[in-house]
Design a protein around this motif. Structure first.
Motif, PDB file in Angstrom:
ATOM      1  N   GLY A 181       0.805  -1.217   0.000  1.00 55.63           N
ATOM      2  CA  GLY A 181       0.000   0.000   0.000  1.00 55.63           C
ATOM      3  C   GLY A 181       0.834   1.261   0.000  1.00 55.63           C
ATOM      4  N   ALA A 182       1.979   1.232   0.704  1.00 51.64           N
ATOM      5  CA  ALA A 182       2.854   2.406   0.731  1.00 51.64           C
ATOM      6  C   ALA A 182       3.426   2.693  -0.651  1.00 51.64           C
ATOM      7  N   ALA A 183       3.811   1.648  -1.387  1.00 53.43           N
ATOM      8  CA  ALA A 183       4.340   1.836  -2.733  1.00 53.43           C
ATOM      9  C   ALA A 183       3.273   2.394  -3.671  1.00 53.43           C
ATOM     10  N   VAL A 184       2.043   1.935  -3.499  1.00 55.75           N
ATOM     11  CA  VAL A 184       0.941   2.424  -4.333  1.00 55.75           C
ATOM     12  C   VAL A 184       0.696   3.901  -4.059  1.00 55.75           C
ATOM     13  N   ARG A 185       0.673   4.286  -2.775  1.00 55.93           N
ATOM     14  CA  ARG A 185       0.459   5.701  -2.420  1.00 55.93           C
ATOM     15  C   ARG A 185       1.595   6.566  -2.957  1.00 55.93           C
ATOM     16  N   ALA A 186       2.820   6.065  -2.841  1.00 51.95           N
ATOM     17  CA  ALA A 186       3.961   6.833  -3.334  1.00 51.95           C
ATOM     18  C   ALA A 186       3.857   7.048  -4.840  1.00 51.95           C
ATOM     19  N   ALA A 187       3.472   5.992  -5.574  1.00 50.28           N
ATOM     20  CA  ALA A 187       3.319   6.116  -7.020  1.00 50.28           C
ATOM     21  C   ALA A 187       2.200   7.087  -7.367  1.00 50.28           C
ATOM     22  N   LEU A 188       1.097   7.029  -6.606  1.00 51.06           N
ATOM     23  CA  LEU A 188      -0.025   7.933  -6.857  1.00 51.06           C
ATOM     24  C   LEU A 188       0.377   9.375  -6.583  1.00 51.06           C
TER      25      LEU A 188
END
Length: 322
Positions: A190-197
């Motif tokens: 989830g952290a990687a997804v938020r960072a990408a977003l």
């Protein structure tokens, strides 16, 4: 003229195809995501050639300028032109039907090939023994109405005979801008997804400010392993191109997705319904923190303008304490 572009054509390239059409005729109706209509009456007189020649010119231009081939159907009505473009089996081609050929050309086609006939309607006609368009013209219109319903039946009976009074209505593709991120491996983080977003938000906002535009809404598209997608659109309270505003809405969109164990392969963030930035009223703000972030945003834009778009990026790593 009915023009079909390749499936899954990027929106930016589709817009360029529409620009090529506008060079042939001022009356172009976008049919997103990959088709368009063109009124040729005035264009034929202006260019001094027939419709088939204009279709060939269009193909040459889209191939040479954009690397995209198109299927072009030409006829005396929208139905005939759209049916013709659908009968082209190659990646590209031109099929022109003269007014005097319409009935003879449509007759042998299967009923589902007639533009505007859906799968359920085609099945209803086949159940009645109507397998081709020629047989459809032989059925009394009142019977077709009983089979398909009043309005749908009338339209099908008329279009089987090439009758379609609908005009081409000029309609441009609504302005939008999109950015995408593809994960190198399927991710559950989830952290990687938020960072990408967040990275997409900053990139999109910078792009909009550079173009002097603001978005009235955002669309978030998530791509999952296995090929499925999730998409949702929400409006902004006010049109904006600021990182703060786009980030707030983007996070609401990702929260609405309810991600748990879905393995993501990519994200696309699109700014919808763009308007000129000078049309956005500047609101007086008493939020000192927001004002400070807006000042920092201006400084960041100047740094990127001088050193390139990658000079400043949002943080993509988190400090983990164990």
């Amino acid at each position: 003229m009915h023009v079909r572009c390749p499936d899954r054509l990027p929106e930016g390239v589709y817009r360029q195809v529409l620009e090529q059409l506008a060079e042939l005729s001022p009356v172009v109706q976008a049919l997103p995501p990959s088709a368009a209509l063109v009124e040729l009456k005035g264009a034929l007189r202006y260019h001094g050639v027939d419709g088939r020649r204009l279709g060939e010119v269009l193909r040459v231009r889209t191939i040479s300028r954009l690397g995209v081939d198109v299927r072009v159907g030409i006829g005396p009505s929208i139905t005939v032109a759209a049916t013709a473009s659908g009968q082209i089996t190659e990646p590209g081609g031109v099929l022109a039907i003269d007014p005097g050929q319409v009935v003879d050309w449509l007759g042998p086609l299967p009923v589902e090939a007639l533009h505007g006939i859906g799968p359920r309607q085609a099945q209803a006609l086949r159940d009645y023994g109507v397998h081709c368009v020629g047989l459809l013209t032989a059925v009394p219109p009142a019977t077709v109405q009983r089979l398909l319903g009043g309005r749908a039946g009338r339209q099908a009976a008329d279009r089987a005979r090439g009758i379609d009074p609908r005009p081409v209505i000029p309609r441009a593709l609504p302005a939008s801008a999109s950015v995408s991120h593809t994960f190198p491996r399927h991710t559950l983080d989830g952290a990687a997804v938020r960072a990408a977003l967040l990275d997409l938000v900053v990139t999109l906002a910078h792009q909009l400010r550079g173009r002097g535009q603001a978005a009235r809404g955002l669309t978030l598209t998530l791509r999952f392993a296995g090929g499925t997608t999730w998409e949702k659109t929400r409006r902004l309270p006010e049109a904006s191109a600021h990182d703060d505003d786009l980030r707030t809405l983007a996070y609401r969109l990702i929260d609405a997705a309810g991600l748990q164990r879905g393995r993501l392969t990519g994200i696309t963030l699109k700014g919808e319904d763009l308007i000129a930035a000078d049309q956005v009223a500047e609101q007086i703000s008493f939020d000192g923190a927001r004002e400070a972030r807006l000042v920092a945003e201006e400084v960041s834009d100047r740094i990127r303008a001088k050193f390139g778009p990658g000079a400043i990026r949002p943080a993509t790593t988190l400090l983990r304490v164990s």
